[in-house]
Enzyme design. Structure first.
Site, mmCIF file in Angstrom:
data_model
loop_
_atom_site.group_PDB
_atom_site.id
_atom_site.type_symbol
_atom_site.label_atom_id
_atom_site.label_comp_id
_atom_site.label_asym_id
_atom_site.label_seq_id
_atom_site.Cartn_x
_atom_site.Cartn_y
_atom_site.Cartn_z
ATOM 1 C CG ASP A 87 4.376 -4.524 11.316
ATOM 2 O OD1 ASP A 87 5.039 -5.180 10.336
ATOM 3 O OD2 ASP A 87 4.463 -3.120 11.274
ATOM 4 C CG ASP B 296 1.223 -3.419 9.860
ATOM 5 O OD1 ASP B 296 1.153 -4.772 9.484
ATOM 6 O OD2 ASP B 296 1.381 -2.463 9.101
ATOM 7 C CB THR C 152 -2.316 7.487 -3.166
ATOM 8 O OG1 THR C 152 -1.656 6.013 -3.069
ATOM 9 C CG2 THR C 152 -1.128 8.193 -3.630
ATOM 10 N NE ARG D 215 -2.545 1.156 3.678
ATOM 11 C CZ ARG D 215 -3.354 1.419 4.784
ATOM 12 N NH1 ARG D 215 -4.719 1.721 4.500
ATOM 13 N NH2 ARG D 215 -2.982 1.982 5.895
#
Length: 209
Positions: free
Chosen positions: A203, A200, A108, A104
């Site tokens: 992670d 996340d 944006t 990603r």
């Protein structure tokens, strides 16, 4: 329009609560992701077609039920989706595994694909796309675009937590794809992360920062 199925089973909800905790260690997080996926897979496969077959027990021949003609493929969106694969394979060990890789753009928030490898007969299989998070929906939409471009016809999307924004985007882009999740959270923050979310997922699964 596709269905959104949010699982309210007590075991799933209990495990998601532990998953969310910031002090849940990576090894426990990985195990929970697999366990929740397996419970969700059990429920999401409820519509698989059955046929009557003849088998022989130790005592006699009899008629029994078997899954009819459908083959499965589990397709994780890399890298976090890898944590969900074994949860599906534990129930359907004959499923083939494809991989779709994307990252990603932090500015944006749009996905950038870099890898796609699917079973050659994907058009004959029910494809279960897995990713722990459905946030903006960009990665899910792009992954399903790629599967359809390679011949995929019957597709389900499975995640652990989803944001309404991602659900809306996926349903608008692919109204034929049902969405299964363990929790529909309240929304996204300014960085495109799900709130309250679970951080996340990649992670936390792999112990990286």
């Amino acid at each position: 329009m596709s269905q959104l199925i949010v699982f309210d089973h007590p075991l799933i909800q209990h495990k998601v609560s532990i998953l969310r905790k910031k002090d849940t260690a990576s090894n426990k997080f990985r195990a929970l992701v697999e366990e929740i996926t397996m419970l969700m897979c059990y429920e999401s496969m409820r519509d698989l077609p059955l046929e009557t077959v003849e088998i022989e027990t130790p005592l006699q021949k009899t008629e029994a039920k078997a899954i009819s003609g459908i083959k499965l493929a589990v397709i994780p969106i890399l890298r976090a989706g890898l944590g969900m694969v074994n949860g599906v394979l534990n129930l359907v060990p004959s499923a083939r595994v494809g991989h779709i890789g994307m990252y990603r753009d932090e500015q944006t928030l749009e996905p950038h694909p870099y890898y796609c490898k699917l079973p050659s007969n994907i058009g004959e299989r029910l494809a279960i796309v897995v990713d722990p998070m459905l946030a903006t929906g960009g990665s899910a939409v792009d992954a399903i675009d790629q599967i359809k471009a390679l011949g995929g016809k019957k597709i389900k999307f499975m995640c652990l937590v989803a944001a309404p924004e991602g659900v809306k985007r996926l349903q608008e882009a692919h109204p034929d794809v049902d969405i299964y999740c363990a929790s529909l959270d309240k929304g996204l923050n300014e960085n495109g992360y799900i709130l309250p979310g679970l951080g996340d997922a990649g992670d936390r699964i792999f112990g990286t920062k």
